[in-house]
Write a protein that holds these residues in place. Structure first.
Motif, short mmCIF file in Angstrom:
data_model
loop_
_atom_site.label_atom_id
_atom_site.label_comp_id
_atom_site.label_asym_id
_atom_site.label_seq_id
_atom_site.Cartn_x
_atom_site.Cartn_y
_atom_site.Cartn_z
N ASP A 95 1.42 0.24 -4.80
CA ASP A 95 0.69 0.85 -5.92
C ASP A 95 0.27 2.31 -5.67
N THR A 96 0.40 2.78 -4.45
CA THR A 96 -0.04 4.17 -4.22
C THR A 96 0.99 5.19 -4.71
N LEU B 247 -6.48 6.05 -5.09
CA LEU B 247 -5.56 6.10 -3.94
C LEU B 247 -6.33 6.00 -2.62
N TYR C 80 -7.55 2.68 -0.77
CA TYR C 80 -6.71 1.91 0.14
C TYR C 80 -6.90 2.36 1.59
N HIS C 81 -7.57 3.50 1.76
CA HIS C 81 -7.59 4.12 3.08
C HIS C 81 -8.19 3.20 4.14
N ALA D 236 -0.26 8.25 -6.88
CA ALA D 236 -0.04 9.62 -6.38
C ALA D 236 0.77 10.45 -7.39
N VAL E 235 0.82 -1.22 0.00
CA VAL E 235 0.00 0.00 0.00
C VAL E 235 0.85 1.27 0.00
N TYR F 149 1.88 4.65 3.34
CA TYR F 149 0.62 5.13 2.73
C TYR F 149 0.37 6.58 3.12
N PHE G 58 3.79 4.29 -0.87
CA PHE G 58 4.27 5.13 -1.95
C PHE G 58 5.53 4.53 -2.58
N ALA H 270 1.96 8.90 0.85
CA ALA H 270 1.27 9.12 -0.43
C ALA H 270 0.22 10.24 -0.29
#
Ligand code: GSH
Length: 406
Positions: free
Chosen positions: A113-114, A140, A143-144, A118, A107, A165, A109, A168
């Motif tokens: 994939d974030t 983005l 994923y939170h 981003a 998850v 994360y 940066f 990101a």
């Protein structure tokens, strides 16, 4: 550390104008000659990098070793040089990354994939493609919930965990305006990171020494990439932890625990219980711990934090030119950012001078017999990171360690 570093061949700053006049003026503005040398080297290394990337793994989408890192470099060059071709390159590379998302559970940066999402959001925004930018931000934000749920065995550290994360989200706000991602989303993640740290501190019986504790692969790492210092750096960012009381009661004593881990040299161990004094990297050791110390000084105003940070600078100056090479994660360019952090806070020309000397070292890329990284042209192990640093040195007061400093 002597086994890992090459001898620093440069004279240290001696306080005389003569030592710096070829580099920068009394305001810290680089001389046209030195700035030109940096810019020319950036162009030269970019050409080498582009050629080298022809044999890079087409499927690595990450910021750390893959195509998002290259896109982030070009986005940065566009910010500095304002050349449209750099933005176009950033678009090309990040579009490629988006086709190869890991779709694993990563998850962050830097390794997940974030990062691609981003960076793409920012590239599209700069190109006035608002709708595509918005779509990336929406993706983005998907994923939170997973990251904030506090379950699923997610670690908390920067490379694979929750603060990776968080970065990101912070990157979007840094680039697109502070309210683009409402602070409450950031605060929710920070709360989970705090709760996780309290649980682990109790589990491993650290609570009398450190109210927070973290682990990655069963080790309590200390440095910026996998460890405590990287996590505390984020928990001290203004507003990230909503209750100031938590910062004072939980984060500050945990930082003091890291400070007590300092080795006689002034460096920090890679993990709690491993006191070998070998690694002077951004990822492990004083070149990464320094950001926690500088932030602690800004937040709590206690001079000892600044003194410890200055000691990190001494360690980096002595042992920071690494046999591992010129990269960001465990190389000379990443280590040089420690001097830029000290310079931005103190304005002491000594630190800018030292950053310039490390840049000089990096400009002799490949001439010191250093190891070739596994991904020789990537942002975090290879040449892209070195180029990023050389370009950042053109505007020292605005410099930031990429994918980490907010
Ligand atoms: N794969 C890396 C490269 O080719 O640049 C080298 C691996 C590396 O240096 N890893 C860092 C480290 O400190 C952590 S990210 N390794 C342990 C060591 O050097 O003893």
């Amino acid at each position: 550390m002597d086994t890992r570093a090459l001898r620093n061949p440069y004279h240290d700053y001696d306080g005389s104008p003569a030592s710096t006049q070829a580099l920068f003026d009394s305001q810290g503005k680089l001389t046209p000659e030195f700035a030109q040398r940096l810019s020319s080297k950036v162009s030269e290394l970019l050409a080498v990098m582009e050629n080298g990337l022809k044999s890079a793994d087409p499927r690595d989408c990450t910021a750390y070793t893959g195509w998002t890192g290259i896109a982030l470099l070009y986005l940065h060059l566009h910010s500095i040089f304002r050349e449209e071709s750099f933005l176009q390159k950033a678009l090309d590379y990040v579009s490629h990354s988006l086709k190869y998302l890991t779709r694993r559970h990563d998850v962050t940066f830097l390794c997940g994939d974030t990062g691609p999402l981003a960076v793409a959001a920012v590239v599209y925004a700069r190109l006035q493609r608002a709708q595509e930018s918005e779509e990336c931000i929406n993706r983005l934000m998907q994923y939170h919930q997973t990251v904030a749920s506090g379950t699923g065995g997610l670690p908390d550290e920067l490379l694979y965990g929750r603060v990776g994360y968080l970065y990101a989200l912070a990157f979007i706000n840094q680039q697109l305006g502070q309210d683009r991602i409402p602070l409450q989303y950031i605060q929710q993640i920070s709360e989970v990171v705090l709760a996780s740290g309290e649980t682990l501190s109790r589990k491993y019986r650290f609570q009398n020494q450190s109210p927070l504790m973290y682990e990655w692969y069963q080790e309590h790492y200390v440095g910026a990439a996998h460890g405590l210092a990287g996590i505390y750096y984020f928990l001290m960012q203004p507003g990230f932890v909503s209750a100031e009381e938590h910062v004072h009661r939980l984060v500050k004593p945990s930082i003091d625990h890291v400070c007590r881990l300092r080795l006689p040299s002034g460096n920090y161990p890679p993990c709690i219980g491993d006191d070998r004094d070998l690694l002077v990297h951004w990822c492990h050791g004083s070149p990464g711990v320094i950001y926690m110390l500088l932030q602690a000084y800004k937040v709590f105003g206690i001079p000892q934090y600044l003194e410890d940070a200055l000691q990190c600078g001494e360690v980096v100056w002595r042992w920071g030119l690494l046999k591992k090479g010129y990269g960001l994660c465990h190389g000379a360019a990443g280590n040089a950012y420690a001097f830029l952090g000290l310079y931005r806070l103190t304005q002491d020309p000594k630190h800018l001078y030292r950053a310039c000397m490390f840049a000089d070292w990096c400009m002799n890329y490949g001439r010191h017999g250093c190891r070739t990284p596994d991904t020789p042209f990537s942002l975090f192990e290879g040449m892209a990171g070195t180029i990023y640093f050389l370009a950042d040195l053109l505007q020292p007061m605005r410099s930031r360690f990429p994918a980490f400093e907010v």
